[in-house]
Design an enzyme around this catalytic site. Structure first.
Site, mmCIF file in Angstrom:
data_model
loop_
_atom_site.group_PDB
_atom_site.id
_atom_site.type_symbol
_atom_site.label_atom_id
_atom_site.label_comp_id
_atom_site.label_asym_id
_atom_site.label_seq_id
_atom_site.Cartn_x
_atom_site.Cartn_y
_atom_site.Cartn_z
ATOM 1 N N ALA B 13 0.812 -1.224 0.000
ATOM 2 C CA ALA B 13 0.000 0.000 0.000
ATOM 3 C C ALA B 13 0.846 1.275 0.000
ATOM 4 O O ALA B 13 0.331 2.369 0.179
ATOM 5 C CB ALA B 13 -0.945 -0.006 1.204
ATOM 6 N N VAL B 63 5.842 -10.325 1.835
ATOM 7 C CA VAL B 63 4.883 -11.389 1.505
ATOM 8 C C VAL B 63 5.548 -12.708 1.117
ATOM 9 O O VAL B 63 4.869 -13.721 0.992
ATOM 10 C CB VAL B 63 3.887 -10.973 0.395
ATOM 11 N N SER B 141 -4.215 -9.450 -13.174
ATOM 12 C CA SER B 141 -3.803 -8.588 -14.285
ATOM 13 C C SER B 141 -4.481 -9.068 -15.562
ATOM 14 O O SER B 141 -4.781 -10.260 -15.711
ATOM 15 C CB SER B 141 -2.292 -8.654 -14.481
ATOM 16 N N TYR B 154 5.023 -13.838 -14.895
ATOM 17 C CA TYR B 154 3.968 -12.962 -14.348
ATOM 18 C C TYR B 154 2.575 -13.466 -14.751
ATOM 19 O O TYR B 154 1.664 -13.539 -13.922
ATOM 20 C CB TYR B 154 4.229 -11.549 -14.877
ATOM 21 N N ALA B 157 1.718 -16.551 -12.799
ATOM 22 C CA ALA B 157 1.374 -16.223 -11.406
ATOM 23 C C ALA B 157 -0.039 -15.656 -11.318
ATOM 24 O O ALA B 157 -0.828 -16.046 -10.449
ATOM 25 C CB ALA B 157 2.382 -15.228 -10.832
#
Ligand SMILES: NC(=O)c1ccc[n+]([C@@H]2O[C@H](COP(=O)([O-])OP(=O)(O)OC[C@H]3O[C@@H](n4cnc5c(N)ncnc54)[C@H](OP(=O)(O)O)[C@@H]3O)[C@@H](O)[C@H]2O)c1
Lengths: 77, 247
Positions: B13, B63, B141, B154, B157
């Site tokens: 964030a 994470v 995405s 990417y 994932a």
């Protein structure tokens, strides 16, 4: 201080939403009390929290009735 | 049940989509815990929230570490209460053509963007099942469905994340927990800032709305899925991309 049996039954009652009067030591979570697979996982977690213990998956699988839960807690005090 | 007073955890964030999402949830009255990878990033999240007049604060979180995830969730639960709204937003890119892609480029993107979701969902699920209420929104995405040159790691994932979203949605639906994803198109953040001018121009021809999206335009979609108004939506991926991926 309530007994282990009372504490186990209270948790089962809260977790599965059944009245304590309907729960006997022989009650099977799935067959008698209507638990699904997620319920049984949550039940084990609730027992772990209440009795401050960790129940390994292999042991957790064997806990299918109220009596088995009580026995597990007693033997792991 | 409104989200007023509920604790919302937003990973990543400190900037971009995550920051905009943290503010959108803050505006709806949630107590927002936003995370960054550094102490200074966490500090600036706290300051940003305070400036906007929202409740909450910044935490340091990595994470890719289960230990970090567990200790942050514990700290949030002790300081506020168990997070019932979780926005898995933290993510990275490490683009390369497959023939050149190194194993660590593959692994780090899968770990940061996909395994992270497993870690965080697992650490927060108990709080939600106890509360018999929860919201998880995963930031995917457009690349998950369209694919993209140089982004095999990417895309894998993010597509994995969408599959995870549907499986989780089924697992926890009986506890009144919804699990959804938002798939942004190209959004003006640090992540897309690096694109060369030419590629940027070519990209715009693919987008019917002919511009990049703003982080707030993703945040609005996330905030909707987190709200009570979205209570009957679960296992869904919401496309927010200016029309570039119509089906
Ligand atoms: N921008 C786009 O066009 C676009 C399009 C589709 C999807 N997305 C997705 O939207 C999400 C946010 O993207 P963005 O563009 O806002 O990204 P960004 O501006 O690059 O910000 C990434 C955020 O993730 C955090 N982060 C990175 N690695 C982390 C780790 N190991 N542990 C914890 N936090 C970590 C960063 O923290 P620090 O500030 O501390 O580094 C930062 O807050 C990502 O999942 C991205 O894949 C973006």
């Amino acid at each position: 201080m309530s007994t282990i049996e009372e504490r186990v039954k209270k948790i089962v009652s809260e977790q599965l939403g059944v009245k304590e009067e309907e729960i006997t030591n022989a009650s099977s979570f799935v067959d008698d009390l209507g638990a699904d697979s997620l319920d049984t996982v949550e039940l084990v977690m609730a027992l772990e929290e209440e009795f401050e213990t960790e129940i390994p998956d292999e042991e957790a699988e064997k806990i299918t009735t109220v009596q088995e839960a009580i026995d597990y807690v007693v033997s792991h005090q | 049940m409104s989200i007023e007073g509920k604790v919302a955890l937003v990973t990543g964030a400190s900037r971009g989509i995550g920051r905009a999402t943290a503010y959108a949830l803050g505006k709806m009255g949630a107590i927002v815990v936003g995370t960054a990878t550094s102490e200074s990033g966490a500090q600036s999240i706290s300051e940003g929230l305070a400036e906007q007049g929202y409740k909450g604060k910044g935490y340091v979180l990595n994470v890719t570490s289960q230990e970090s995830v567990d200790s942050v969730v514990k700290a949030i639960t002790e300081e506020f209460s168990a997070p019932l709204i979780v926005i898995n937003n933290a993510g990275i890119t490490q683009d390369n053509l497959l023939m050149r892609m190194k194993e660590d480029e593959w692994d780090s993107v899968i770990d940061t963007n996909l395994k992270s979701v497993y870690r965080i969902a697992k650490a927060t699920m108990r709080g939600m099942t106890k509360a018999r209420w929860g919201r998880i929104v995963n930031i995917s995405s457009v690349v998950a469905t369209m694919g993209n040159m140089g982004q095999s790691n990417y895309a894998a994932a993010k597509a994995g994340m969408e599959g995870f979203t549907r499986a989780m949605a089924r697992e926890v639906a009986s506890r009144n927990i919804t699990v959804n994803a938002v798939a942004p198109g190209f959004i003006a953040t640090d992540m897309t800032h690096a694109l060369p001018e030419e590629q940027h121009k070519a990209l715009l021809t693919q987008i019917p709305l002919a511009r990049l999206g703003q982080p707030e335009e993703i945040a609005n979609a996330v905030a909707f899925l987190a709200s009570e108004g979205a209570s009957y939506i679960t296992g869904e991926t919401l496309q927010v991309n200016g029309g570039m991926n119509m089906r």
